[in-house]
Each structure stands twice: as structure tokens, then as C-alpha cells.
Scaffold this motif. Structure first.
Motif, PDB file in Angstrom:
ATOM      1  N   ILE A 162     -29.463   6.030  78.782  1.00  0.00           N
ATOM      2  CA  ILE A 162     -28.604   7.166  79.132  1.00  0.00           C
ATOM      3  C   ILE A 162     -28.316   7.957  77.866  1.00  0.00           C
ATOM      4  N   GLU A 163     -28.537   9.236  77.942  1.00  0.00           N
ATOM      5  CA  GLU A 163     -28.265  10.079  76.780  1.00  0.00           C
ATOM      6  C   GLU A 163     -26.776  10.396  76.722  1.00  0.00           C
ATOM      7  N   LEU A 164     -26.226  10.258  75.546  1.00  0.00           N
ATOM      8  CA  LEU A 164     -24.816  10.597  75.352  1.00  0.00           C
ATOM      9  C   LEU A 164     -24.724  11.606  74.205  1.00  0.00           C
ATOM     10  N   PRO A 165     -25.202  12.827  74.436  1.00  0.00           N
ATOM     11  CA  PRO A 165     -25.201  13.797  73.337  1.00  0.00           C
ATOM     12  C   PRO A 165     -23.792  14.300  73.031  1.00  0.00           C
ATOM     13  N   ALA A 166     -23.662  15.006  71.918  1.00  0.00           N
ATOM     14  CA  ALA A 166     -22.358  15.587  71.567  1.00  0.00           C
ATOM     15  C   ALA A 166     -21.963  16.589  72.639  1.00  0.00           C
ATOM     16  N   THR A 167     -20.690  16.597  72.968  1.00  0.00           N
ATOM     17  CA  THR A 167     -20.219  17.571  73.961  1.00  0.00           C
ATOM     18  C   THR A 167     -19.331  18.625  73.296  1.00  0.00           C
ATOM     19  N   GLU A 168     -18.872  18.358  72.084  1.00  0.00           N
ATOM     20  CA  GLU A 168     -17.894  19.251  71.431  1.00  0.00           C
ATOM     21  C   GLU A 168     -18.527  19.976  70.254  1.00  0.00           C
ATOM     22  N   LYS A 169     -18.074  21.159  70.048  1.00  0.00           N
ATOM     23  CA  LYS A 169     -18.548  21.962  68.927  1.00  0.00           C
ATOM     24  C   LYS A 169     -17.385  22.837  68.475  1.00  0.00           C
ATOM     25  N   GLY A 170     -17.168  22.895  67.158  1.00  0.00           N
ATOM     26  CA  GLY A 170     -16.178  23.826  66.607  1.00  0.00           C
ATOM     27  C   GLY A 170     -14.732  23.428  66.810  1.00  0.00           C
ATOM     28  N   ILE A 171     -14.482  22.217  67.287  1.00  0.00           N
ATOM     29  CA  ILE A 171     -13.072  21.839  67.474  1.00  0.00           C
ATOM     30  C   ILE A 171     -12.548  21.104  66.234  1.00  0.00           C
ATOM     31  N   THR A 172     -11.225  21.056  66.118  1.00  0.00           N
ATOM     32  CA  THR A 172     -10.600  20.271  65.056  1.00  0.00           C
ATOM     33  C   THR A 172      -9.879  19.114  65.726  1.00  0.00           C
ATOM     34  N   LEU A 173     -10.170  17.922  65.255  1.00  0.00           N
ATOM     35  CA  LEU A 173      -9.608  16.740  65.907  1.00  0.00           C
ATOM     36  C   LEU A 173      -8.928  15.835  64.875  1.00  0.00           C
ATOM     37  N   ASP A 174      -7.705  15.458  65.176  1.00  0.00           N
ATOM     38  CA  ASP A 174      -6.969  14.534  64.308  1.00  0.00           C
ATOM     39  C   ASP A 174      -7.411  13.114  64.666  1.00  0.00           C
ATOM     40  N   ILE A 175      -7.996  12.415  63.700  1.00  0.00           N
ATOM     41  CA  ILE A 175      -8.506  11.056  64.009  1.00  0.00           C
ATOM     42  C   ILE A 175      -7.661   9.971  63.338  1.00  0.00           C
ATOM     43  N   THR A 176      -6.452  10.328  62.940  1.00  0.00           N
ATOM     44  CA  THR A 176      -5.580   9.331  62.286  1.00  0.00           C
ATOM     45  C   THR A 176      -5.456   8.076  63.140  1.00  0.00           C
ATOM     46  N   GLN A 190       4.275  13.049  60.036  1.00  0.00           N
ATOM     47  CA  GLN A 190       3.260  13.235  61.081  1.00  0.00           C
ATOM     48  C   GLN A 190       2.399  11.977  61.141  1.00  0.00           C
ATOM     49  N   GLN A 191       2.623  11.136  62.116  1.00  0.00           N
ATOM     50  CA  GLN A 191       1.891   9.875  62.269  1.00  0.00           C
ATOM     51  C   GLN A 191       1.832   9.131  60.934  1.00  0.00           C
ATOM     52  N   ARG A 192       2.961   9.105  60.246  1.00  0.00           N
ATOM     53  CA  ARG A 192       2.986   8.612  58.881  1.00  0.00           C
ATOM     54  C   ARG A 192       2.440   7.176  58.783  1.00  0.00           C
ATOM     55  N   LEU A 193       2.952   6.327  59.669  1.00  0.00           N
ATOM     56  CA  LEU A 193       2.558   4.926  59.563  1.00  0.00           C
ATOM     57  C   LEU A 193       1.075   4.723  59.823  1.00  0.00           C
ATOM     58  N   ARG A 194       0.561   5.446  60.798  1.00  0.00           N
ATOM     59  CA  ARG A 194      -0.872   5.295  61.106  1.00  0.00           C
ATOM     60  C   ARG A 194      -1.713   5.694  59.902  1.00  0.00           C
ATOM     61  N   ARG A 195      -1.281   6.759  59.241  1.00  0.00           N
ATOM     62  CA  ARG A 195      -2.018   7.210  58.060  1.00  0.00           C
ATOM     63  C   ARG A 195      -1.882   6.164  56.941  1.00  0.00           C
ATOM     64  N   LEU A 196      -0.688   5.599  56.849  1.00  0.00           N
ATOM     65  CA  LEU A 196      -0.444   4.648  55.759  1.00  0.00           C
ATOM     66  C   LEU A 196      -1.260   3.370  55.913  1.00  0.00           C
ATOM     67  N   ILE A 197      -1.618   3.044  57.152  1.00  0.00           N
ATOM     68  CA  ILE A 197      -2.393   1.823  57.366  1.00  0.00           C
ATOM     69  C   ILE A 197      -3.690   1.867  56.553  1.00  0.00           C
ATOM     70  N   LEU A 198      -4.296   3.032  56.472  1.00  0.00           N
ATOM     71  CA  LEU A 198      -5.522   3.175  55.681  1.00  0.00           C
ATOM     72  C   LEU A 198      -5.228   2.894  54.209  1.00  0.00           C
ATOM     73  N   ASP A 199      -4.077   3.432  53.729  1.00  0.00           N
ATOM     74  CA  ASP A 199      -3.706   3.209  52.331  1.00  0.00           C
ATOM     75  C   ASP A 199      -3.439   1.729  52.080  1.00  0.00           C
ATOM     76  N   VAL A 200      -2.801   1.099  53.057  1.00  0.00           N
ATOM     77  CA  VAL A 200      -2.440  -0.316  52.904  1.00  0.00           C
ATOM     78  C   VAL A 200      -3.679  -1.173  52.671  1.00  0.00           C
ATOM     79  N   GLU A 201      -4.709  -0.901  53.441  1.00  0.00           N
ATOM     80  CA  GLU A 201      -5.949  -1.684  53.276  1.00  0.00           C
ATOM     81  C   GLU A 201      -6.508  -1.522  51.880  1.00  0.00           C
ATOM     82  N   ARG A 202      -6.442  -0.301  51.395  1.00  0.00           N
ATOM     83  CA  ARG A 202      -7.001  -0.008  50.080  1.00  0.00           C
ATOM     84  C   ARG A 202      -6.181  -0.704  48.984  1.00  0.00           C
ATOM     85  N   ILE A 203      -4.862  -0.596  49.113  1.00  0.00           N
ATOM     86  CA  ILE A 203      -3.989  -1.228  48.116  1.00  0.00           C
ATOM     87  C   ILE A 203      -4.212  -2.746  48.135  1.00  0.00           C
ATOM     88  N   ASP A 204      -4.309  -3.296  49.332  1.00  0.00           N
ATOM     89  CA  ASP A 204      -4.470  -4.740  49.494  1.00  0.00           C
ATOM     90  C   ASP A 204      -5.736  -5.236  48.794  1.00  0.00           C
TER      91      ASP A 204
END
Lengths: 459, 560
Positions: free
Chosen positions: A290-304, A379-393
Motif C-alpha cells: 500500500i502506498e502511503l505518499p505524503a499528503t501535506e505540503k507547505g504546512i507548519t507543524l509543531d512536533i514537540t 508553550q509545551q515547556r515540559l515536553r520540550r524540556l524532555i529532549l533537553d533532559v535526555e541530552r543532559i543525562d
């Protein structure tokens, strides 16, 4: 002793389990498998005859019953063949170990509903009766026996309250119980009959469609199959037909574009989609087709808030918004976005989150879209910080100075501050490195290090 | 020292367990949940223990970075004596630690010792050594952590490292250069390596260009075969590919072959593919004995008797005759996962000879006195623990004691050939065998056992001989007391707690559970699915533990 038992197959032999723990086999000719048998062991009574579950305990009664039957059968066999009782040779022991208990042919016959009134364990098989007796047999039994049961109960109730009433009720208890239990399964049997009829009609429809045997893509007749699907009434038949079609598609190696178009067609039929809401075998057969090609173009998405998943095909993936082409069976990022929680799949693994996090301004152009990580305070501070936490760890163990440098609020700490002192001890001692990681994580995030670390691991 | 003396001097299981408890109390041993190979044993030396049980992977409470930090600190502090002892046992160490030890030797400037540890590593790791020196994160970690910047070795000594790598490249079989192209590319890029000589220039072309020059250089074959085959596939499809591959004497490795087919979207399982049978035959030809065993499931749709016969020939030549040590559990796992049709096909020619081979290997790890006694319930025959019994029976004296509701029955040895015949059975066929061999026993679901008989039997056994227990739901104080004098008890159930006992593996499955704050009712099933697999792994580890623990004792007198 009279009993009923359900036959099964073990090791190529027909067996009956009459109680928890022991299985008995049959002398030739063996009875059919998956049938209720009426078993009669002439002259055999329970050692504590008359004992009921109430007095002896259910398992004890069962155990005693089984022991009595095995002893009875063993004794009978010894009469026949005069076998050695306590073998002394290895061969004798082996022979004894290999023995099985067999019921002679004249001790059993197929059971009728009326037999249930006679046996010790008449209501034990209540949950399987619908599979072994037809609606007509049940109706006829209840028509004959229900008046008798109510009559016998009425008669018992005429006895004066006290010992006489007790004896009278005990006398009718088993009979009334068995009749009423059989009566109570009739509604369920009606449902089963309806179910059976719907299945049968669907199968007739499939047969009548005369679909060709599939030996190549041209035999698939997908348009006819889709038309047929919308005629089917039974959910199981819809699912089975879809799975068979998917397997045929796999067998002949239909092109991915055609497979994808077929699934879109299937999806248009809401009734079919409802019946096939959970159909893993269908998706497994179409895996990689089954082909699952990209459906979106030109959008901005927050992936935090995105998390890494292994893409497992189902309707949700098929209908998801996709950034970049997605491949089932591989990893991708999954995020639910906006108030409507729209599902997005983004091609890439977890390291993409770190790439976006460290990209200038916290956004990255990827697959004709802009991926962002929340930057603003609050703005989703904790979710963003989780990435930092891994790096610091990780850095606290591998490069304590770099760990310290990666926490902005730690830069102004005085030289004698415990965090700075821990940086020195962390180089040679992994337990101190853990302490440093904890201190920096808490300073950076304001949250208990173990809690946020475990949250990060879960992602 | 004679072999018997050496055996007598082996550090006992109870002593290894005692050392572990003491080291755990001192904080110098990892708790079982943070060991990658969970074994409550210690040689007495935390570095030796880590090299035997610790991998640089995430465990219950520790990250990869934490394991690396701990491991590197242990290795960094190793004395010359410890380094020599570990070099002597390098084949038995875990790869992560072989690499860390090679890095430590490199940091110390001891090139000879570096070579020793490198030689014990697989080629993939050997070729990646410069990466581990210069940018360890790229070799040790995965995902985003690969980009972390840190070094373990303070000074990489680039010139010396280049010379060492020149030596490694010269020794590396060309087939490994074909397989690990990206690793060589990354290592040489980090080293700023200058390729000299015809062979090295061909390697450069292979790593950094299309490989057309490499294809002309005979000394790097089969790289040339691969490049020509790839070209043929591009221009003429599968049949042209087969023409090239079948005319070449050298064979390309299975991973490269499957990768090439994958990029051309050719599947060996899909019908209608041009030259499919030829492509499948070449897959059989290109896989090594071990690779083919591990691919049984993948190849199951198209394996035939003839192809299995060719695989069996490879196993004979590649494993049985050379005595190659291959992971027993991986082979069994592959076999168990294969469909019944394939299991039946490979059972006699492939699996049974391998099982005999494993039996001999394992029996050698259990030195006298014997026999090895197996004690298990008569009515619960777990196929995997039964297989373990049969495998060892083929190579060493064993006894099988079956525990019943009343008494214990000693069963005459059941040979591997007899049990083995049924390993590929369908459920019905296996039931038929169990019924014919054990009669009603297999159908008796009564879980009460004669514990008094266990004690009587144990008292009559030699406590120095190995004892394998597979007793379900049995926690009996008298049995524990009877086990106290035993030196080598391998328990496939939950632990009794005897000092000479090691709990190998067991699995409990919840069949039913219902509970409230005041009461609960549950039904459990217990199996020893991983018994045979884990037993082999534990035996192998135990031998090295004993070997290294001997060094700790002889040097320190007191162990911890």
C-alpha cells in the motif's frame, strides 16, 4: 453411576474429561469427537454416595468420582488381562507408565436432553448445550418437561413448612434446575440460529457470484468483489472475504498503486468499514503493497509532542495526514495536532526531534513542510524540556563540562557551588555523574529528575 | 596441574554467589536488573564481572551512557595484571568490553595488547576501531546519541592509529570489506587515511566511488563480483544478474546479495519473478552455515529437500567438522519459529546433528563427577526442558527422575534420537508420542507431589554432581534442606535459595485473574520455554566466571 461428558481429541485418540484433572479414553470403536456422551458405569457408585457438592465440596466430589471410575476401569481391565500389579522390571514399569484408562464401547452412547435429567452432572455442560442441540430439540424438551417441572414444584410446595417441605424440595431440586437451565438457553440459541442463517445466506451469495480462481492479477475481479462486499450481511463473512481477497492480491503480486486504489474503494462502503474496523490479517497480507505518499505540503507543524512509533497498517494510518512518504513496518513520528487532534505521521525517527530542537529558531524545512519545536516560555515547556533532559543525562556521564554548558541557568553559578564541584567528581565516578545529571535536570526543568527521566524513557 | 586437579580447584558456584552478594553490598556489582546477562555471580573483581555480564545498552535503571561511564572507569583503572588475565580469556568476554579493553591498551600505548583484544572482536568491530578511538558515540550509540561529541581515549595518536589500521585492512578478508563498506568509509574519513598500494586504492574506490576500479583488482574479490553483478542487475535485470553470479567462482555474502535484491525490489518469496529459482539457489550458495540457520523462517516458503540437503552439507563442513561455536539459542529460536513443514525438513539433516554437537559442548562445561540428574514432574513434560535432558543425554551420563503424586520413578534413558524425532511434530503428533510414552501421566493435571520422596531421593545423590530441577509451584522447606549440600543445582523453576543453586529460567503466564481489595483468584501456567536456550548461555558464562575467579583467588588470597 451415570454421567455426561464432552469428547475431545488428544494424541489422535478420542478422550472425555469428566472432571478437572483426568482424561479417559475409549476402547474401539471410539465415539465421535466434540459430542456430548451419556456414560453409564454399571454397578459403580460414588464412595460417599449421595454426597453433594454442598457437603463434600465441588472439587472433592469430582476427585472422588474420577478416582472411583479409574479404579473401576483398572479393576475391570485386570480381570480381562491379569496384568502385573506392581512391576519389578524396567520393561514392566515402562508398560505400566504407558497405560491409559479406556471406557468400553457398551458404557457410552450419544446423549439426549432427557439424559441430563438422570445424570449426576446434568447442568455442568449448560454453556455448551446450544452447540449440541438444535432449537427444535430444545423447544420440544421444554414443551414436554416444563409443565412437569412446574407441577412437581407445585406439589412440593404443598408440603407443610419444615422437614417435610425440605425433603420435598430436595426431591425436585435437580429436576427443576435442569429443566429451567435448558429453558434459559433458548434465547441464546435463537441468536445463534439467526447468526447461522445470515452466514449461510452470505456464503450462498459468494458462491452465486462465481468469482474466478485467482492465478494472476487479471483474475482478481476487484470491481465485482467490491460490489459483492456491499451485499454481505454478516460481519465475519465480510471480514473473511476481505482477508481472502487480500491474500489473493498478495499471491499474484498486484501493483502497489492498484492495491491502494482497491483499499480506497473498500473504504467508501461505510458498512464494510464498520465490519472491518479491526482486521489485522487484511493489513498483514497487504503489508508493503500500500502506498502511503505524503499528503501535506507547505504546512507548519509543531512536533514537540511527537513520539516515535513503528507504523502498523490500519485504517488510521491509511487515512492519516502524512509529511513525507511513510512505509509500514518502519519507524515514523506520530503527533496529534490541534484541538481536533488530527493525526499526522512524519517520516523520520526520534533523532529528527533533536535535529529540529537544535536547528536555528527551532524549525526545520523537511518534506516541503516546516517542522517546529515549541520555543516560547510556557508553550509545551515540559515536553520540550524532555529532549533537553535526555541530552543532559547522557552528557553528564560522557562529558560533564558539556553537560554543565548545556544548561543556561547553570552558567552563573559560583565556583564553589555544589553543581560545579560535582562536575569534577563526575568524571571518575558514574554514581556522581548520576547526581550531576539529577542536579542539572532539576535546575533546568524544575521537575524531579527521576520523574522527568522516566517520562522521557516512555517516549 | 592435571585436569582433575584443575577441576578440583575450580571456584564453586556457592563461592561465586557469595562474592556477588558481598560485592553488591559494597556497591561494586550491578544489581541483576541492571546486568545485561542477569547472573548473580561474581569473580570477586568488578571489572571481570562487568566484562562477562555488562553490555552498553539500556537496562532497568541505567542508560547506555551510564553503562559506558561505569565500564570505561573500570577498564581505565585496570592493572597490568588484570589486563593480562583478561587478554588470556578475551574470547569469552562480551564484545563491548573487548572494545573498551582494546581502547585502554591503546591509551596505554600497548599496541601488542591492543592487537590481542582486537583479534578477539568480530571484523565489523575491528574495522570500526578508529571510530571508537576518535568518535566513540558513532560506533557505540544509535539514533541521536551518535552525534554526541566526547572521547574515551585522551590522545588518539593518529599516526600510530593509521599504521594499526593499515595492518587491519591488510588482514581483513575482502568479503568483510564488502560487507562493512560504510564502517571502513567512516573510519578512514575520521583518520584522514591515505590509501597506498593497489589493494588499498581499490578499497578507496569501493568506499568512496562507484567501485569500478575495485572491480578490476583481483586482491579485493569478491568486491569485483558484487560491482559486476550490480551493474548487470541495473542493465539486464535478474537473469543478467544470475549470469554474472553463476559464472564467478567467488561468492558475495548473503547480506550484500539480499541488499542488492531489496534495492531492485526483488523478493525471493514473491511468485512471478523472473529467474526466481536461480535467485533462491544463489541465496543458499552465498549464506554461511550460521546465516542459513538464522534465516530458516525467512526462507521457509521456498525451502525444498534439495536445498535443505545443501544447507546440511554446509553445517557439516562449517560447524560440526570445524567445531565452530555457534549460539545454540539462536539456532533453536530460528527452528522453533519456522513453519512445521520446514521444521520437518531440516530436523534430521540439520538440527539433530547440531543438537548432538551442542550436547557435547554443554556436557564438556559440566565436568565430573556425574551423572547429571534431572528431576521433573511426571505429568508436566515441558518440551524445551525435556529437549535439554535429551541433548545432554547424548553426550554425558544422565538420570531422569519423574516425580509423581506418590513416589519418584527413575526412567530409563530416553535417547536424543527418540525425543528429537518429535521436535517437528504437530500438536497432535506430539500428543500421540507423549500418550504412547507416558500414558495417562501427561493428562494428569493434579499438581500435588510427593515432597517426602524428593528429599529421600536427593539424599541418595552425589552432591558434587550436577542436578537439574524443573519442579513447578514447589517451595518446600525440607527440599531446600536436602539441597543445601549440593554444589551444582540448576533450577528451571523459581529459586529454592540453596547456596549451590542457580536459577536458570522460567516463565509464568497468567491464564486468569480476578481480584478486589479483599480477595483474589488467579490461574497460572508455568513453562520453561527458554530452559534449553538459557542453560547453554549460563553454562558458557559459568565456565568463564570460574576461570577468572580462579585468578582473583590465587592473587589475593582473600577474595573481596
Amino acid at each position: 453411576m451415570k454421567l455426561v461428558g464432552l469428547t475431545n481429541r488428544y494424541g489422535g485418540r478420542v478422550a472425555v474429561q469428566i472432571s478437572w484433572g483426568k482424561q479417559l479414553y475409549f476402547e474401539a470403536p471410539e465415539p465421535p469427537v466434540d459430542k456430548i456422551l451419556f456414560l453409564e458405569f454399571p454397578g459403580l457408585t460414588l464412595p460417599s454416595d449421595g454426597g453433594t457438592a454442598g457437603r463434600l465440596g465441588f472439587y472433592k466430589v469430582q476427585d472422588e468420582m474420577t478416582r472411583a471410575i479409574i479404579a473401576f476401569l483398572t479393576e475391570r481391565k485386570q480381570d480381562d488381562t491379569s496384568q502385573e500389579e506392581a512391576p519389578t522390571t524396567a520393561e514392566g514399569r515402562r508398560k505400566k507408565r504407558r497405560q491409559i484408562n479406556e471406557i468400553p464401547a457398551d458404557f457410552w452412547r450419544l446423549a439426549t436432553l432427557d439424559d441430563l435429567l438422570e445424570v449426576t452432572n446434568g447442568t455442568e455442560l449448560r454453556y455448551v448445550l446450544t452447540q449440541h442441540f438444535s432449537l427444535e430439540e430444545l423447544r420440544s424438551f421444554v414443551q414436554r418437561r416444563a409443565p412437569e417441572a412446574t407441577e412437581r414444584l407445585s406439589e412440593a410446595l404443598t408440603a407443610p413448612v419444615g422437614a417435610e417441605r425440605l425433603a420435598a424440595l430436595e426431591g425436585v431440586e435437580r429436576f427443576v434446575d435442569t429443566v429451567m437451565v435448558i429453558g434459559s438457553i433458548i434465547p441464546n440459541t435463537i441468536s445463534q440460529e439467526l447468526d447461522k442463517a445470515r452466514r449461510m445466506l452470505d456464503r450462498e451469495r459468494i458462491r452465486a457470484a462465481k468469482l474466478p480462481a485467482v492465478s494472476g492479477p487479471e483474475d482478481l475481479a476487484l470491481t465485482r468483489r467490491i460490489a459483492l462486499l456491499s451485499e454481505l450481511k454478516h460481519d465475519d463473512e465480510v471480514r473473511n472475504f476481505l482477508i481472502k481477497t487480500a491474500k489473493a492480491i498478495k499471491r499474484v503480486g498486484l501493483l502497489a498503486a492498484e492495491v491502494t486504489a482497491f483499499v480506497h474503494q473498500v473504504q467508501k462502503n461505510k458498512r464494510v468499514q464498520e465490519a472491518a474496523i479491526w482486521i489485522p490479517e487484511f493489513w498483514q497480507a497487504l503489508e508493503g503493497r500500500i502506498e502511503l505518499p505524503a499528503t501535506e505540503k507547505g504546512i507548519t507543524l509543531d512536533i514537540t509532542n511527537a513520539r516515535e512509533v513503528e507504523v502498523e497498517m490500519d485504517w488510521a494510518v491509511f487515512n492519516a495526514h502524512r509529511i513525507g512518504p511513510i512505509v509500514s513496518g518502519r519507524k515514523a513520528l506520530l503527533v496529534h495536532s490541534g484541538d481536533n487532534k488530527i493525526v499526522y505521521y512524519i517520516r523520520g525517527e526520534r533523532k529528527l526531534l533533536f535535529q529540529v530542537r537544535s536547528a536555528p529558531g527551532g524549525h526545520l524545512e523537511k518534506y516541503d513542510c516546516t517542522l517546529t519545536i515549541a520555543q516560547a516560555e510556557g508553550q509545551q515547556r515540559l515536553r520540550r524540556l524532555i529532549l533537553d533532559v535526555e541530552r543532559i543525562d547522557a552528557l553528564a556521564h560522557l562529558d560533564p563540562d558539556a553537560a554543565l554548558a548545556s544548561v543556561p541557568s547553570a552558567q552563573d553559578l559560583p565556583a564553589h557551588h555544589p553543581i560545579r564541584r560535582t562536575v569534577d567528581t563526575a568524571r571518575a565516578d558514574c554514581r556522581q555523574a548520576r547526581v550531576l545529571a539529577d542536579l542539572l535536570i532539576e535546575l533546568h526543568s524544575g521537575v524531579d529528575a527521576d520523574i522527568i527521566r522516566s517520562l522521557s524513557r516512555r517516549r | 596441574m592435571s585436569a582433575d586437579d584443575a577441576r578440583r580447584n575450580l571456584v564453586s558456584l556457592r563461592e561465586l554467589k557469595r562474592r556477588y552478594k558481598l560485592n553488591l553490598a559494597l556497591g561494586s556489582a550491578l544489581p541483576p536488573y541492571d546486568q545485561s546477562i542477569s547472573l548473580p555471580l561474581s569473580t570477586g573483581n568488578p571489572l571481570f564481572d562487568a566484562a562477562l555480564t555488562d553490555k552498553l545498552t539500556v537496562t532497568t535503571t541505567m542508560s547506555e551512557a551510564e553503562h559506558l561511564h561505569r565500564g570505561w572507569n573500570l577498564v581505565k583503572g585496570a592493572t597490568p595484571d588484570e589486563m593480562q588475565v583478561l587478554a588470556g580469556a578475551s574470547q569469552g568476554l562480551l564484545n563491548d568490553y573487548k572494545l573498551l579493553l582494546a581502547l585502554k591498551a591503546w591509551q596505554d600505548g600497548d599496541t601488542a595488547l591492543t592487537r590481542t583484544f582486537l583479534r578477539s572482536l568480530p571484523w565489523h568491530w575491528r574495522l570500526a576501531f578508529p571510530i571508537a578511538v576518535i568518535k566513540p558515540s558513532a560506533h557505540i550509540f544509535t539514533g541521536w546519541k551518535r552525534s554526541l561529541r566526547f572521547r574515551l581515549v585522551d590522545a588518539p595518536r593518529f599516526d600510530a592509529l593509521k599504521e594499526l589500521y593499515r595492518e587491519v585492512l591488510a588482514q581483513a578478508p575482502s568479503i568483510t570489506l564488502l560487507k562493512y563498506r560504510r564502517v571502513v568509509q567512516e573510519a578512514t574519513a575520521l583518520l584522514h587515511y591515505r590509501f597506498t598500494g593497489e589493494r588499498e586504492r581499490a578499497i578507496h574506490d569501493w568506499c568512496y566511488d562507484a567501485g569500478n576500479v575495485a572491480a578490476l583488482e583481483k586482491s579485493v574479490e569478491p568486491i569485483g563480483v558484487y560491482v559486476r553483478a550490480r551493474q548487470a542487475l541495473r542493465t539486464g535485470g535478474a537473469s543478467a544478474l544470475l549470469d554474472v553470479l553463476n559464472t564467478e567462482e567467488q561468492v558475495i555474502p548473503i547480506t550484500s546479495y539480499m541488499g542488492m535484491l531489496g534495492s531492485a525490489k526483488i523478493s525471493l518469496t514473491e511468485k512471478g519473478q523472473q529467474g526466481l529459482e536461480g535467485l533462491r539457489d544463489y541465496a543458499i550458495r552465498s549464506a554461511t552455515a550460521v546465516e542459513s540457520l538464522l534465516r530458516l523462517v525467512e526462507w521457509s516458503p521456498w525451502l525444498t529437500e534439495k536445498r535443505v540437503a545443501r544447507l546440511a552439507e554446509k553445517v557439516r563442513g562449517g560447524i560440526l567438522e570445524t567445531g565452530l561455536d555457534i549460539p545454540f539459542f539462536k539456532v533453536l529460536k530460528g527452528f522453533n519459529a519456522a513453519p512445521t513443514k520446514v521444521r520437518k525438513m531440516v530436523l534430521q539433516p540439520l538440527l539433530l546433528p547440531l543438537l548432538r554437537h551442542f550436547g557435547q559442548q554443554n556436557a564438556a562445561l559440566l565436568p565430573p563427577p556425574g551423572p547429571i540428574t534431572f528431576l521433573q514432574p511426571a505429568n508436566l513434560i515441558h518440551v524445551m526442558s525435556f529437549l535439554l535432558y535429551a541433548t545432554l543425554t547424548s553426550a554425558a551420563p544422565t538420570r531422569l527422575l519423574l516425580l509423581k503424586k506418590k513416589g519418584i520413578e527413575e526412567v530409563d534413558p530416553i535417547p536424543l534420537e527418540e525425543v528429537g524425532e518429535h521436535l517437528a511434530d504437530s500438536e497432535q503428533e506430539l500428543q500421540r508420542y507423549l500418550l504412547s510414552e507416558f500414558g495417562n501421566l501427561t493428562q494428569s493435571w493434579d499438581y500435588t507431589y510427593d515432597f517426602a520422596a524428593i528429599q529421600e531421593t536427593l539424599v541418595g545423590l552425589d552432591p558434587a554432581a550436577p542436578l537439574v530441577l524443573d519442579l513447578p509451584y514447589a517451595s518446600d522447606l525440607d527440599t531446600l534442606e536436602a539441597l543445601l549440600p549440593f554444589e551444582r543445582v540448576f533450577n528451571l523453576g523459581s529459586a529454592y535459595g540453596a547456596p549451590g543453586e542457580l536459577c536458570i529460567a522460567y516463565e509464568y503466564y497468567t491464564e486468569f485473574f480476578i481480584g478486589t481489595r479483599k480477595w483474589n483468584h488467579s490461574v497460572w501456567s508455568r513453562y520453561s520455554d527458554s530452559a534449553a536456550l538459557k542453560f547453554a548461555e549460563v553454562m558458557d558464562r559459568l565456565q568463564i566466571f570460574q576461570q577468572l575467579a580462579g585468578h582473583v583467588e590465587s592473587r589475593d588470597g582473600a577474595t573481596v
